[in-house]
Motif scaffolding. Structure first.
Motif, short mmCIF file in Angstrom:
data_model
loop_
_atom_site.label_atom_id
_atom_site.label_comp_id
_atom_site.label_asym_id
_atom_site.label_seq_id
_atom_site.Cartn_x
_atom_site.Cartn_y
_atom_site.Cartn_z
N SER A 1 -5.19 -12.85 0.32
CA SER A 1 -4.20 -13.91 0.15
C SER A 1 -2.81 -13.42 0.58
CB SER A 1 -4.20 -14.38 -1.30
OG SER A 1 -3.16 -15.29 -1.52
N ALA A 2 -2.47 -12.21 0.17
CA ALA A 2 -1.13 -11.71 0.46
C ALA A 2 -0.93 -11.44 1.95
CB ALA A 2 -0.87 -10.44 -0.34
N LEU A 3 -2.03 -11.18 2.66
CA LEU A 3 -1.92 -10.89 4.10
C LEU A 3 -2.26 -12.10 4.95
CD1 LEU A 3 -3.40 -7.26 4.28
CD2 LEU A 3 -1.01 -7.97 4.15
N GLU A 4 -2.25 -13.29 4.34
CA GLU A 4 -2.62 -14.48 5.12
C GLU A 4 -1.62 -14.77 6.23
OE1 GLU A 4 -2.69 -18.23 3.07
OE2 GLU A 4 -0.97 -17.71 1.85
N GLY A 5 -0.42 -14.24 6.11
CA GLY A 5 0.59 -14.45 7.14
C GLY A 5 0.59 -13.40 8.22
N ASN A 6 -0.45 -12.58 8.27
CA ASN A 6 -0.56 -11.54 9.29
C ASN A 6 -1.92 -11.63 9.95
OD1 ASN A 6 1.33 -10.45 7.04
ND2 ASN A 6 1.84 -9.26 8.86
N LEU A 7 -1.90 -11.90 11.25
CA LEU A 7 -3.15 -12.09 11.98
C LEU A 7 -3.52 -10.81 12.73
CD1 LEU A 7 -2.57 -15.65 13.48
CD2 LEU A 7 -3.47 -15.01 11.25
N CYS A 8 -4.79 -10.43 12.58
CA CYS A 8 -5.37 -9.34 13.36
C CYS A 8 -6.54 -9.92 14.12
CB CYS A 8 -5.85 -8.22 12.44
SG CYS A 8 -6.82 -6.97 13.31
#
Lengths: 275, 181
Positions: free
Chosen positions: B135-142
């Motif tokens: 959830s916390a990394l939903e704004g970072n796409l890999c």
């Protein structure tokens, strides 16, 4: 992508911001967190001649629980609302919805006032404040006035704010233990809602609002009326799309959006404990 | 105050502990200040639409997308970029080491943003479970890893030092909430 050139005024009080708006007229836009406005400016969909930066105006970031109301300064950030234990206890639906906006980085910058003043029908918070029958406090050269959320969202990205006015406070009722739900349907994490439905239980049934079902956030009037007349949640939610004219895009046709409005409203009512 | 609109202004941003004054156009974005004017190219531009998170930096300790912040808005703030994460002696932070040990990257393009967002997450929540991490990394796409190795890297860091910047713990200051009854 780089915004078109603009002039920059940094206001350190709401009076300074209002003076700058008065002097630059409708060529000026207020800049708070910038997470609605700057993306539009980078795409050159918005080209204001002047930005009046209110991001540093002190004392507009508060969250105060005052008796049966919560007063929130227009510059309170989504993350502050999301993380405020006091707000979560007083008006949990607003805290939850603030935590559904964008992603953590967006919530660290975006403000409640900015989101409401932008008035995007696809945004989460306008519908939540609408369902809560919130009050928007507006300051301007003709003095302060209060606008009911029902009167605030006028059309596509259009609100009751005049070009020389500034939203300074948002008030919502303390809902305490009343049931609530926000059903947000997205195709991707962090995205805008394809459709969303807010429900807040109250004595005669529930208040509801819809995200992305038209040019502005909509109250679910037909659903509310049916509940007040004794309809079940299942029957009432069947009216959620009545009278709506949602857009069609890559993610959803008009009919699919209407379907989602009915399904999500039904789920929201059940989750809010409305039988 | 003058209500005259400035067409250039001098901003001072403390970047990785160093005060950096620059005269900028109002439309200059923080990411371009960092990359083009200060030469810190570790912060990447990916989508340029506040979607992908490659440009994530810490602004006063909190992860933000520097493609959607004006340099003017960052005036007077403290910014940490990926170049400022390691300790002064070069020892990588637990977050950096976690991504190395757990191979939380392939091409590396998203990695600076992932590191900054993870550092911000661990300042909020030193012991996040997998759901909280995702959830916390939903704004970072890999687009390489499928995220599993990234989740493992965050857990590695959480168990071995958590959020640090330049060798010091990253401490979050909360906004006090006024309660009137």
């Amino acid at each position: 992508m780089i915004p078109a050139p603009f002039g920059y005024v940094r206001a350190t009080s709401s009076d300074e911001a209002l003076a700058a708006l008065a002097s630059h007229g409708d060529e000026a836009k207020l800049l708070a967190g910038g997470h609605s406005l700057l993306p539009l400016m980078k795409l050159r969909l918005a080209t204001p001649a002047v930005l009046v930066d209110v991001g540093r105006v002190p004392d507009l970031g508060y969250i105060r629980v005052e008796g049966d109301e919560v007063a929130i300064g227009a510059l309170a950030r989504h993350r502050d609302i999301e993380r405020s234990a006091e707000l979560r206890a007083a008006c949990p639906v607003l805290g939850h919805v603030a935590g559904q906006v964008g992603d953590p980085q967006v919530r660290a910058r975006g403000t409640l006032g900015g989101s409401l003043a932008h008035g995007d029908a696809a945004s989460d918070l306008p519908a939540a404040v609408l369902a809560l029958d919130g009050t928007l406090v507006v300051d301007g050269p003709r003095g302060r006035r209060e606008v009911a959320a029902r009167e605030f969202f006028v059309g596509f990205l259009e609100t009751a704010l005049e070009p020389d006015e500034m939203l300074v406070e948002v008030r919502v009722p303390v809902t305490g233990d009343a049931g609530w739900s926000y059903q947000k349907f997205t195709r991707r994490a962090q995205d805008w809602a394809v459709v969303g439905a807010v429900a807040v239980a109250r004595g005669d049934g529930a208040a509801g609002a819809l995200v992305n079902m038209g040019s502005r956030p909509l109250r679910a009037d037909a659903v509310e009326q049916a509940l007040a007349d004794g309809a079940t949640a299942a029957d009432a939610s069947g009216l959620a799309a009545a009278g709506t004219e949602p857009s069609a895009d890559l993610h959803a046709s008009t009919d699919y959006r209407r379907h989602l409005a009915r399904v999500l409203t039904g789920r929201a009512l059940v989750a809010a404990g409305v039988a | 105050m003058s209500t005259d609109a400035a067409t250039s202004l001098t901003v001072t941003v403390t970047i990785n502990g160093r005060r950096v004054p620059r005269t900028v156009e109002p439309r200059l974005l923080l990411v371009h200040l960092l990359r083009e004017q200060v030469g810190l190219t570790g912060t990447h531009v990916g989508c340029d639409t506040s979607n992908c998170g490659a440009c994530t930096v810490l602004l006063d300790g909190e992860a933000v997308k520097s493609c959607t912040v004006l340099a003017a808005q960052a005036d007077g703030t403290e910014v940490t970029t990926v170049e400022g994460l390691a300790a002064p002696d070069g020892t990588m932070s637990a977050v950096q080491e976690g991504f190395r040990q757990e191979h939380g990257l392939q091409c590396g393009y998203c990695t600076p943003g992932m590191l900054m967002a993870t550092t911000s997450l661990l300042a909020d929540d030193p012991d996040p479970d997998e759901a909280a991490i995702r959830s916390a990394l939903e704004g970072n796409l890999c687009r390489c890893t499928g995220y599993q190795m990234i989740v493992n890297a965050v857990r590695w860091a959480a168990e071995r030092g958590g959020a640090t910047v330049a060798g010091e713990p990253l401490v979050r200051t909360e906004t006090p909430v006024e309660v009137t009854r």
